[in-house]
Design a protein around this motif. Structure first.
Motif, PDB file in Angstrom:
ATOM      1  N   GLU A   1       3.414   1.863  -2.404  1.00 51.48           N
ATOM      2  CA  GLU A   1       3.736   0.553  -2.983  1.00 51.48           C
ATOM      3  C   GLU A   1       5.079   0.045  -2.451  1.00 51.48           C
ATOM      4  N   ARG A   2       6.047   0.933  -2.438  1.00 54.87           N
ATOM      5  CA  ARG A   2       7.370   0.522  -1.964  1.00 54.87           C
ATOM      6  C   ARG A   2       7.308   0.087  -0.505  1.00 54.87           C
ATOM      7  N   VAL A   3       6.607   0.883   0.326  1.00 55.10           N
ATOM      8  CA  VAL A   3       6.566   0.594   1.760  1.00 55.10           C
ATOM      9  C   VAL A   3       5.799  -0.703   2.033  1.00 55.10           C
ATOM     10  N   ARG A   4       4.694  -0.892   1.304  1.00 53.33           N
ATOM     11  CA  ARG A   4       3.914  -2.127   1.506  1.00 53.33           C
ATOM     12  C   ARG A   4       4.688  -3.337   1.050  1.00 53.33           C
ATOM     13  N   ALA A   5       5.464  -3.177  -0.006  1.00 57.21           N
ATOM     14  CA  ALA A   5       6.257  -4.304  -0.504  1.00 57.21           C
ATOM     15  C   ALA A   5       7.234  -4.779   0.563  1.00 57.21           C
ATOM     16  N   LEU A   6       7.611  -3.892   1.474  1.00 56.10           N
ATOM     17  CA  LEU A   6       8.551  -4.273   2.537  1.00 56.10           C
ATOM     18  C   LEU A   6       7.837  -4.442   3.878  1.00 56.10           C
ATOM     19  N   SER A   7       6.508  -4.596   3.840  1.00 54.52           N
ATOM     20  CA  SER A   7       5.671  -4.803   5.040  1.00 54.52           C
ATOM     21  C   SER A   7       5.810  -3.652   6.036  1.00 54.52           C
ATOM     22  N   GLY A   8       5.988  -2.448   5.530  1.00 55.26           N
ATOM     23  CA  GLY A   8       6.102  -1.296   6.430  1.00 55.26           C
ATOM     24  C   GLY A   8       4.801  -0.525   6.480  1.00 55.26           C
ATOM     25  N   SER A   9       4.844   0.637   7.138  1.00 53.02           N
ATOM     26  CA  SER A   9       3.632   1.473   7.199  1.00 53.02           C
ATOM     27  C   SER A   9       3.986   2.911   6.834  1.00 53.02           C
ATOM     28  N   LEU A  10       3.033   3.571   6.183  1.00 48.35           N
ATOM     29  CA  LEU A  10       3.258   4.956   5.768  1.00 48.35           C
ATOM     30  C   LEU A  10       2.065   5.780   6.205  1.00 48.35           C
ATOM     31  N   SER A  11       2.316   6.903   6.871  1.00 48.14           N
ATOM     32  CA  SER A  11       1.186   7.759   7.233  1.00 48.14           C
ATOM     33  C   SER A  11       1.515   9.216   6.941  1.00 48.14           C
ATOM     34  N   LEU A  12       0.461   9.947   6.576  1.00 48.16           N
ATOM     35  CA  LEU A  12       0.592  11.377   6.313  1.00 48.16           C
ATOM     36  C   LEU A  12      -0.122  12.092   7.450  1.00 48.16           C
ATOM     37  N   LEU A  13       0.601  12.903   8.201  1.00 49.43           N
ATOM     38  CA  LEU A  13       0.015  13.500   9.410  1.00 49.43           C
ATOM     39  C   LEU A  13       0.174  15.012   9.418  1.00 49.43           C
ATOM     40  N   ARG A  14      -0.634  15.623  10.255  1.00 47.09           N
ATOM     41  CA  ARG A  14      -0.488  17.051  10.510  1.00 47.09           C
ATOM     42  C   ARG A  14      -0.468  17.197  12.025  1.00 47.09           C
ATOM     43  N   ALA A  15       0.632  17.688  12.580  1.00 51.64           N
ATOM     44  CA  ALA A  15       0.732  17.859  14.038  1.00 51.64           C
ATOM     45  C   ALA A  15       1.620  19.046  14.324  1.00 51.64           C
ATOM     46  N   ASP A  16       1.229  19.825  15.335  1.00 50.37           N
ATOM     47  CA  ASP A  16       2.000  21.015  15.754  1.00 50.37           C
ATOM     48  C   ASP A  16       2.318  21.924  14.561  1.00 50.37           C
ATOM     49  N   ASP A  17       1.345  22.154  13.713  1.00 51.67           N
ATOM     50  CA  ASP A  17       1.515  23.029  12.537  1.00 51.67           C
ATOM     51  C   ASP A  17       2.578  22.539  11.572  1.00 51.67           C
ATOM     52  N   ARG A  18       2.836  21.249  11.602  1.00 46.74           N
ATOM     53  CA  ARG A  18       3.797  20.685  10.637  1.00 46.74           C
ATOM     54  C   ARG A  18       3.139  19.527   9.889  1.00 46.74           C
ATOM     55  N   THR A  19       3.627  19.322   8.676  1.00 50.39           N
ATOM     56  CA  THR A  19       3.127  18.214   7.852  1.00 50.39           C
ATOM     57  C   THR A  19       4.177  17.096   7.915  1.00 50.39           C
ATOM     58  N   TYR A  20       3.711  15.887   8.210  1.00 53.74           N
ATOM     59  CA  TYR A  20       4.649  14.773   8.344  1.00 53.74           C
ATOM     60  C   TYR A  20       4.353  13.689   7.308  1.00 53.74           C
ATOM     61  N   VAL A  21       5.418  13.198   6.688  1.00 49.14           N
ATOM     62  CA  VAL A  21       5.325  11.921   5.966  1.00 49.14           C
ATOM     63  C   VAL A  21       6.113  10.958   6.844  1.00 49.14           C
ATOM     64  N   ARG A  22       5.401  10.021   7.462  1.00 52.04           N
ATOM     65  CA  ARG A  22       6.031   9.146   8.465  1.00 52.04           C
ATOM     66  C   ARG A  22       6.022   7.706   7.972  1.00 52.04           C
ATOM     67  N   CYS A  23       7.189   7.111   8.031  1.00 56.89           N
ATOM     68  CA  CYS A  23       7.297   5.746   7.515  1.00 56.89           C
ATOM     69  C   CYS A  23       8.027   4.859   8.520  1.00 56.89           C
ATOM     70  N   ARG A  24       7.515   3.647   8.695  1.00 57.70           N
ATOM     71  CA  ARG A  24       8.193   2.675   9.546  1.00 57.70           C
ATOM     72  C   ARG A  24       8.442   1.423   8.714  1.00 57.70           C
ATOM     73  N   LEU A  25       9.699   0.972   8.704  1.00 62.30           N
ATOM     74  CA  LEU A  25      10.037  -0.199   7.885  1.00 62.30           C
ATOM     75  C   LEU A  25      10.720  -1.238   8.765  1.00 62.30           C
ATOM     76  N   PRO A  26      10.300  -2.498   8.663  1.00 59.81           N
ATOM     77  CA  PRO A  26      10.967  -3.516   9.480  1.00 59.81           C
ATOM     78  C   PRO A  26      12.357  -3.827   8.915  1.00 59.81           C
ATOM     79  N   LEU A  27      13.285  -4.064   9.826  1.00 59.69           N
ATOM     80  CA  LEU A  27      14.659  -4.298   9.372  1.00 59.69           C
ATOM     81  C   LEU A  27      14.969  -5.782   9.218  1.00 59.69           C
ATOM     82  N   ALA A  28      13.980  -6.634   9.515  1.00 62.21           N
ATOM     83  CA  ALA A  28      14.234  -8.086   9.551  1.00 62.21           C
ATOM     84  C   ALA A  28      15.038  -8.518   8.337  1.00 62.21           C
ATOM     85  N   GLY A  29      16.127  -9.234   8.587  1.00 65.78           N
ATOM     86  CA  GLY A  29      16.923  -9.798   7.506  1.00 65.78           C
ATOM     87  C   GLY A  29      17.928  -8.807   6.941  1.00 65.78           C
ATOM     88  N   VAL A  30      17.877  -7.567   7.444  1.00 68.15           N
ATOM     89  CA  VAL A  30      18.821  -6.590   6.879  1.00 68.15           C
ATOM     90  C   VAL A  30      20.007  -6.443   7.840  1.00 68.15           C
TER      91      VAL A  30
END
Ligand SMILES: Nc1ncnc2c1ncn2[C@@H]1O[C@H](COP(=O)(O)OP(=O)(O)OP(=O)(O)O)[C@@H](O)[C@H]1O
Ligand SMILES: [Mg+2]
Length: 443
Positions: free
Chosen positions: A410-439
């Protein structure tokens, strides 16, 4: 099967079948009519042959020297004529009808297709009572067959030209109808992926133009809805933060002094009262409970309100969060790479980053069974990239979102960002990208 063929194939297949059917039909008609036509055309000649045979027989009957009369007759016959005399005397070769094919005749398969009837006919020639031979009618059909072949070639030529023209027209028409349809399909895919800004070109036949207009209107409605949704989420998250801040203030301002005064009172009481017996034990009990309450109150305050963001900046607040984690979970090796530019971020974006890292680390502690975790927050161009990873077992296959992950989304969508839960190289990732526009960002 038919449905899986492309539109052009669906168009061209019936055209091809029609072309072949027309050729077959032409072949069948030729076969049916040519046989009758050849028989009819040669019928007068057959009758003439009969008359010639009768005249010859009558001349031989009245002749004094029939043998010579016959030889004269045979000698005058043109070798290329359709009417010939075939001797029946011993030693004469058997009669052979004229071959159907010559140097300029049609191909064998075509002659076979026509099934040319056997038109040759023979009338006996007698001298006295002895049959000396036959007057034979054996027509040369090569000219007639060639004529039929030429007709067939003309028919096939016309068909090929017609089929070619039809195919070109169908190809062009299909192209002009398919291109707008392909544009429409590509546009709908863009809409499905959330790109509402690129309009679908309104081109093609009226029916398709209407669909393009409807799809563009749908994109506009979805864009509006998505904007409303983001604003709503934004408001919801802000309200949640405000409420937490109010709650933290109440706890801090109301509960804090009360606990402090209980503690101070207990200390004063212990100093004025004898420290022995039940009373002394009870006072120590109360002191321990008050200290535990104060400790709990501070922990709740820490969770409710990232107090430090405004005073210390985001980077330092996150560092405090990480230090708390290290104290709480010394068995997990926590490393971090935090961009100092984070301190230039404030407001809802800073709150979101803080809460995201806080919840992700809490999840690592509660669910991951990890030995190492890593937090990375960097500013790349116009976006803020946050990765929280651990070397634990990963998300369960039938993972269900709880309040933590739902809140993050909810928080990430409210800021038009993206959130993904991944598994790569035997690691668990919570990956988030947030636009900085206006900040405003200061390094
Ligand atoms: N780092 C992780 N490693 C493995 N599983 C995880 C991890 N983070 C989350 N999960 C899984 O995702 C589920 C949902 O997490 P979420 O934070 O939404 O809820 P929760 O932690 O179970 O409860 P709460 O609502 O209190 O946060 C967890 O129950 C857990 O199974
Ligand atoms: Mg959680």
């Amino acid at each position: 099967m038919w449905q899986r063929l492309s539109f052009r194939t669906q168009l061209f297949l019936p055209l091809g079948v029609m072309f072949i059917a027309a050729l077959l039909m032409g072949g069948i008609l030729l076969h049916v009519f040519t046989t009758g036509q050849l028989a009819e055309e040669n019928e007068p000649a057959q009758r003439s042959t009969r008359a010639v045979a009768e005249a010859l027989n009558s001349a031989l009957r009245s002749s004094e020297n029939p043998r010579r009369t016959l030889d004269d007759f045979v000698g005058r016959l043109d070798a290329s004529s359709d009417i010939q005399f075939h001797s029946a005397e011993a030693g004469s070769p058997p009669f052979a009808p004229r071959p159907l094919q010559g140097p300029h005749s049609p191909p064998g398969w075509f002659v076979d297709l026509l099934a040319v009837p056997d038109l040759h006919i023979a009338f006996p020639v007698t001298i006295g009572s002895q049959r000396v031979g036959d007057i034979v009618f054996s027509p040369d059909l090569s000219a007639a067959l060639f004529e039929t072949w030429a007709g067939f070639l003309a028919l096939a030529g016309v068909l090929v030209v017609l089929a070619g023209l039809t195919a070109v027209i169908a190809y062009v028409l299909a192209g002009s109808a398919l291109r707008p349809l392909q544009d429409l399909g590509a546009g709908l895919t863009r809409i499905r992926r959330g790109d509402y800004a690129t309009p679908i070109p309104v081109v093609g036949p009226p029916e398709i133009r209407q669909s393009c207009k409807e799809a563009n209107a749908l994109a506009a409605t979805l864009a509006q809805l998505s904007q409303d949704n983001r604003e709503l989420l934004h408001r919801m998250v802000s309200l949640q933060d405000d409420e937490r801040r109010d709650l933290a203030r109440e706890l801090h301002d109301e509960l804090g002094p009360l606990l402090f005064s209980i503690r101070a009172g207990t200390i004063a009481l212990s100093e004025t009262s004898p420290r022995t017996g039940n009373l002394g034990n009870s006072m120590q009990e109360v002191m321990r409970s008050v200290e535990a309450l104060q400790h709990t109150n501070r922990r709740i305050l820490d969770r409710l309100r990232p107090l430090y963001i405004e005073e210390l900046g985001l980077e330092a607040s996150v560092q405090t969060l990480l230090n708390n984690f290290r104290r709480q979970a010394p068995h997990i090796g926590l490393t971090a790479a935090l961009d100092p530019g984070l301190n230039g971020i404030d407001g809802p974006l800073a709150q979101t980053v803080y809460r995201l890292i806080q919840e992700a680390l809490t999840n690592v502690l509660r669910h991951a069974a990890a030995r190492n975790a890593h937090v990375q927050a960097s500013i790349a161009g116009e976006a803020l990239a946050i990765d929280i990873s651990d070397d634990g077992a990963g998300f369960p296959a039938d993972n269900v979102f709880g309040r933590g992950l739902t809140g993050m989304h909810e928080r990430v969508r409210a800021l038009s960002g993206s959130l993904s839960l991944l598994r790569a190289d035997d690691r668990t990732y919570v990956r988030c990208r947030l636009p900085l526009a206006g900040v405003p960002i200061s390094a």
